[in-house]
Design a protein around this motif. Structure first.
Motif, PDB file in Angstrom:
ATOM      1  N   THR A 163       4.331  40.249 105.878  1.00 36.22           N
ATOM      2  CA  THR A 163       3.863  41.615 106.119  1.00 36.22           C
ATOM      3  C   THR A 163       3.726  41.834 107.622  1.00 36.22           C
ATOM      4  O   THR A 163       3.049  41.070 108.304  1.00 36.22           O
ATOM      5  N   ARG A 165       2.612  44.614 110.569  1.00 34.38           N
ATOM      6  CA  ARG A 165       1.852  45.857 110.685  1.00 34.38           C
ATOM      7  C   ARG A 165       1.131  45.966 112.024  1.00 34.38           C
ATOM      8  O   ARG A 165       0.865  44.962 112.691  1.00 34.38           O
ATOM      9  N   GLN A 166       0.832  47.206 112.352  1.00 30.68           N
ATOM     10  CA  GLN A 166      -0.001  47.498 113.514  1.00 30.68           C
ATOM     11  C   GLN A 166      -1.450  47.613 113.044  1.00 30.68           C
ATOM     12  O   GLN A 166      -1.712  48.083 111.934  1.00 30.68           O
ATOM     13  N   ILE A 167      -2.385  47.178 113.865  1.00 34.77           N
ATOM     14  CA  ILE A 167      -3.792  47.217 113.475  1.00 34.77           C
ATOM     15  C   ILE A 167      -4.626  47.784 114.621  1.00 34.77           C
ATOM     16  O   ILE A 167      -4.292  47.613 115.793  1.00 34.77           O
ATOM     17  N   SER A 184      -1.182  44.178 116.768  1.00 34.27           N
ATOM     18  CA  SER A 184      -0.169  44.077 115.713  1.00 34.27           C
ATOM     19  C   SER A 184      -0.124  42.635 115.236  1.00 34.27           C
ATOM     20  O   SER A 184      -0.497  41.712 115.972  1.00 34.27           O
ATOM     21  N   THR A 212       5.979  45.706 113.552  1.00 28.63           N
ATOM     22  CA  THR A 212       5.823  46.979 112.856  1.00 28.63           C
ATOM     23  C   THR A 212       6.565  46.886 111.522  1.00 28.63           C
ATOM     24  O   THR A 212       7.475  46.063 111.372  1.00 28.63           O
ATOM     25  N   PRO A 213       6.212  47.721 110.562  1.00 22.86           N
ATOM     26  CA  PRO A 213       6.884  47.664 109.256  1.00 22.86           C
ATOM     27  C   PRO A 213       8.380  47.919 109.316  1.00 22.86           C
ATOM     28  O   PRO A 213       9.108  47.575 108.373  1.00 22.86           O
ATOM     29  N   THR A 217      12.254  41.067 108.355  1.00 22.20           N
ATOM     30  CA  THR A 217      11.352  39.946 108.072  1.00 22.20           C
ATOM     31  C   THR A 217      12.077  38.659 107.712  1.00 22.20           C
ATOM     32  O   THR A 217      11.428  37.654 107.421  1.00 22.20           O
TER      33      THR A 217
END
Length: 236
Positions: A163, A165-167, A184, A212-213, A217
């Motif tokens: 997964t 993602r940005q946080i 991220s 980022t999504p 991956t």
């Protein structure tokens, strides 16, 4: 030659006659010649050949842009593959478990160009384990169910192996003192084998655009697969 007619330098004229390709291969020059030809024909004549040339030129420009994008993506993918391979080779060097984990936050993190690497292991015994105390900057222990809850954000959705993602506010249980500047992350869920609770390898970055999504991956999935197999060997 009358004054109304523009003259051309003899040397330039001879050069064009000798090597006409220099005109044909110059887009700006050809565009100027076509425009001059249209003006000479008048406003009541439609030059279908000129229109076709413009469309072909536009299509060629799009093809060239696509070609450049494909080449750039190929080079980026090759660089990423080499980066992951180097990180895996470095990860396989240590002969002791503590050295294996310490390298995650050192050389392996540097090769991957991330700001921190954290390993979370679920345990029914709690976190008061000597190895956890010694390696607290890398390793932490959480209660059963933490991994799926962390990756999904508590939502009832499938747990993916990777997964990105940005946080905005990182979890202090995972990142400890550095949580305030992580923006991220890449979360790699670890299958540690039959009878064992799952683990989580987290790559954290200060750069909000590093993970980022929209990013692929596959390479991180491969890295996570190698890591979890190494962990199974250490835990056996």
């Amino acid at each position: 030659m009358s004054n109304s007619q523009a003259s051309i330098d003899t040397t330039l004229r001879d050069t064009i006659i000798a090597t006409p390709d220099i005109v044909l291969e110059d887009r700006d020059l050809m565009r100027a010649l076509v425009a001059a030809n249209e003006r000479a024909m008048g406003a009541n004549i439609v030059d279908l050949r000129g229109i076709a040339m413009e469309r072909l030129e536009s299509r060629l420009e799009r093809l060239e842009e696509t070609h450049r994008s494909v080449i750039a993506a190929a080079y980026e993918n090759l660089a990423g593959t080499n980066q992951i391979h180097r990180a895996i080779l470095r990860m396989l060097d240590p002969v002791e478990f503590e050295g294996f984990l310490r390298d995650l936050g050192g050389d392996v993190a540097d090769i991957l160009r991330v700001d921190c690497v954290k390993l979370v292991l679920e345990s029914r015994e709690g976190g008061d384990i000597p190895s956890v105390r010694r390696l607290g900057e890398i390793l932490s222990v959480a209660e059963p169910g933490f991994v799926s809850h962390y990756v999904t954000g508590g939502r009832n959705t499938p747990v993916r192996a990777v997964t990105l993602r940005q946080i905005h506010q990182a979890d202090a249980q995972v990142y400890g003192e550095v949580a305030s500047w992580i923006r991220s992350e890449a979360c790699l869920v670890l299958d540690l084998g039959p009878g064992r609770l799952p683990g989580l390898l987290v790559l954290g970055a200060e750069d909000p655009e590093l993970f980022t999504p929209q990013h692929g991956t596959d390479l991180l999935g491969f890295f996570g697969g190698v890591f979890e197999r190494s962990m199974r060997r250490w835990l056996s």
